[in-house]
Motif scaffolding. Structure first.
Motif, PDB file in Angstrom:
ATOM      1  N   UNK A 106      11.516  -4.659 -14.953  1.00 27.64           N
ATOM      2  CA  UNK A 106      11.766  -5.256 -13.646  1.00 27.64           C
ATOM      3  C   UNK A 106      11.930  -6.755 -13.790  1.00 27.64           C
ATOM      4  N   UNK A 107      12.639  -7.321 -12.835  1.00 24.46           N
ATOM      5  CA  UNK A 107      12.849  -8.770 -12.825  1.00 24.46           C
ATOM      6  C   UNK A 107      12.738  -9.278 -11.402  1.00 24.46           C
ATOM      7  N   UNK A 108      11.762 -10.144 -11.199  1.00 21.34           N
ATOM      8  CA  UNK A 108      11.568 -10.778  -9.899  1.00 21.34           C
ATOM      9  C   UNK A 108      12.328 -12.107  -9.888  1.00 21.34           C
ATOM     10  N   UNK A 109      12.666 -12.595  -8.703  1.00 24.20           N
ATOM     11  CA  UNK A 109      13.398 -13.873  -8.621  1.00 24.20           C
ATOM     12  C   UNK A 109      12.662 -14.999  -9.339  1.00 24.20           C
ATOM     13  N   UNK A 110      13.371 -15.705 -10.207  1.00 22.29           N
ATOM     14  CA  UNK A 110      12.785 -16.835 -10.915  1.00 22.29           C
ATOM     15  C   UNK A 110      11.870 -16.464 -12.054  1.00 22.29           C
ATOM     16  N   UNK A 111      11.787 -15.170 -12.386  1.00 23.48           N
ATOM     17  CA  UNK A 111      10.900 -14.735 -13.452  1.00 23.48           C
ATOM     18  C   UNK A 111      11.674 -13.994 -14.532  1.00 23.48           C
ATOM     19  N   UNK A 112      11.054 -13.900 -15.705  1.00 25.96           N
ATOM     20  CA  UNK A 112      11.679 -13.160 -16.796  1.00 25.96           C
ATOM     21  C   UNK A 112      11.557 -11.655 -16.557  1.00 25.96           C
ATOM     22  N   UNK A 113      12.498 -10.922 -17.165  1.00 26.04           N
ATOM     23  CA  UNK A 113      12.428  -9.470 -17.087  1.00 26.04           C
ATOM     24  C   UNK A 113      11.195  -9.009 -17.853  1.00 26.04           C
ATOM     25  N   UNK A 114      10.441  -8.078 -17.272  1.00 24.35           N
ATOM     26  CA  UNK A 114       9.235  -7.582 -17.926  1.00 24.35           C
ATOM     27  C   UNK A 114       9.255  -6.062 -18.006  1.00 24.35           C
ATOM     28  N   UNK A 174       0.793  -1.226   0.000  1.00 21.53           N
ATOM     29  CA  UNK A 174       0.000   0.000   0.000  1.00 21.53           C
ATOM     30  C   UNK A 174       0.819   1.267   0.000  1.00 21.53           C
ATOM     31  N   UNK A 175       2.121   1.110   0.197  1.00 25.01           N
ATOM     32  CA  UNK A 175       2.998   2.278   0.253  1.00 25.01           C
ATOM     33  C   UNK A 175       3.435   2.764  -1.115  1.00 25.01           C
ATOM     34  N   UNK A 176       4.328   3.753  -1.109  1.00 18.55           N
ATOM     35  CA  UNK A 176       4.790   4.383  -2.342  1.00 18.55           C
ATOM     36  C   UNK A 176       6.303   4.505  -2.363  1.00 18.55           C
ATOM     37  N   UNK A 177       6.834   4.502  -3.564  1.00 17.98           N
ATOM     38  CA  UNK A 177       8.246   4.765  -3.792  1.00 17.98           C
ATOM     39  C   UNK A 177       8.385   5.540  -5.093  1.00 17.98           C
ATOM     40  N   UNK A 178       9.476   6.276  -5.201  1.00 16.48           N
ATOM     41  CA  UNK A 178       9.777   6.981  -6.443  1.00 16.48           C
ATOM     42  C   UNK A 178      11.182   6.613  -6.890  1.00 16.48           C
ATOM     43  N   UNK A 179      11.275   6.018  -8.060  1.00 21.12           N
ATOM     44  CA  UNK A 179      12.567   5.670  -8.635  1.00 21.12           C
ATOM     45  C   UNK A 179      13.029   6.784  -9.564  1.00 21.12           C
ATOM     46  N   UNK A 180      14.344   6.995  -9.592  1.00 21.20           N
ATOM     47  CA  UNK A 180      14.942   7.977 -10.491  1.00 21.20           C
ATOM     48  C   UNK A 180      16.051   7.324 -11.288  1.00 21.20           C
ATOM     49  N   UNK A 181      16.267   7.845 -12.483  1.00 20.22           N
ATOM     50  CA  UNK A 181      17.336   7.340 -13.340  1.00 20.22           C
ATOM     51  C   UNK A 181      17.917   8.528 -14.092  1.00 20.22           C
ATOM     52  N   UNK A 182      19.200   8.797 -13.869  1.00 19.27           N
ATOM     53  CA  UNK A 182      19.863   9.919 -14.529  1.00 19.27           C
ATOM     54  C   UNK A 182      20.760   9.389 -15.634  1.00 19.27           C
ATOM     55  N   UNK A 183      20.555   9.907 -16.844  1.00 20.08           N
ATOM     56  CA  UNK A 183      21.341   9.476 -17.996  1.00 20.08           C
ATOM     57  C   UNK A 183      22.394  10.521 -18.315  1.00 20.08           C
ATOM     58  N   UNK A 184      23.588  10.056 -18.652  1.00 18.27           N
ATOM     59  CA  UNK A 184      24.707  10.961 -18.908  1.00 18.27           C
ATOM     60  C   UNK A 184      24.795  11.356 -20.376  1.00 18.27           C
ATOM     61  N   UNK A 185      23.650  11.653 -20.980  1.00 19.62           N
ATOM     62  CA  UNK A 185      23.608  12.001 -22.402  1.00 19.62           C
ATOM     63  C   UNK A 185      22.572  13.079 -22.623  1.00 19.62           C
ATOM     64  N   UNK A 231      10.881  -6.671  -6.938  1.00 21.36           N
ATOM     65  CA  UNK A 231      11.746  -7.012  -8.056  1.00 21.36           C
ATOM     66  C   UNK A 231      12.940  -6.071  -8.068  1.00 21.36           C
ATOM     67  N   UNK A 232      13.897  -6.380  -8.919  1.00 23.38           N
ATOM     68  CA  UNK A 232      14.945  -5.412  -9.260  1.00 23.38           C
ATOM     69  C   UNK A 232      14.446  -4.615 -10.456  1.00 23.38           C
ATOM     70  N   UNK A 233      14.463  -3.311 -10.332  1.00 22.17           N
ATOM     71  CA  UNK A 233      13.977  -2.425 -11.388  1.00 22.17           C
ATOM     72  C   UNK A 233      15.173  -1.833 -12.145  1.00 22.17           C
ATOM     73  N   UNK A 234      15.113  -1.924 -13.464  1.00 28.34           N
ATOM     74  CA  UNK A 234      16.180  -1.439 -14.328  1.00 28.34           C
ATOM     75  C   UNK A 234      15.642  -0.347 -15.252  1.00 28.34           C
TER      76      UNK A 234
END
Length: 113
Positions: free
Chosen positions: A38-46, A15-26, A89-92
């Motif tokens: 994102x990729x969860x354990x044992x699952x494909x990246x989606x 129920x909570x919130x998070x904010x992800x950021x990604x800074x590109x050097x271009x 998951x790990x978010x990319x």
């Protein structure tokens, strides 16, 4: 060499919130589209969400209405609300420049009580 630096992951209760950021050097003018996988354990990246150079956005059905992708020049954001345990998951982040795709190192998001 394109570098993508992610931040904002962590542990949050359901129920909570998070904010992800990604800074590109271009320059933003070279970017075709940016987005998040994102990729969860044992699952494909989606694909979670992406945004084109023209500002069009698209989302995975599982996150529609809860996640919002945005960009400010060459910085990308993912606002995540009403988080669920299945969002863990790990978010990319990625950027596409022509036919080339570049990836961030990933940031862990864990949704658990």
């Amino acid at each position: 060499q394109v570098q993508l630096v992610e931040s904002g992951g962590g542990l949050v209760q359901p129920g909570g919130s998070l904010r992800l950021s990604c800074a590109a050097s271009i320059s933003m003018w070279t970017i075709s589209q940016m987005g998040w996988y994102r990729q969860a354990p044992g699952k494909q990246r989606e694909l979670v969400a992406h945004i084109t150079s023209g500002g069009s956005t698209d989302y995975a059905d599982s996150v529609k209405g809860r996640f919002t992708i945005s960009r400010d020049n060459a910085k990308l954001y993912l606002e995540m609300n009403t988080l669920k345990p299945e969002d863990t998951a790990v978010y990319y982040c990625f950027v596409q420049i022509g036919a080339l795709v570049y990836w961030g190192q990933g940031t862990q998001v864990t949704v658990s009580s």
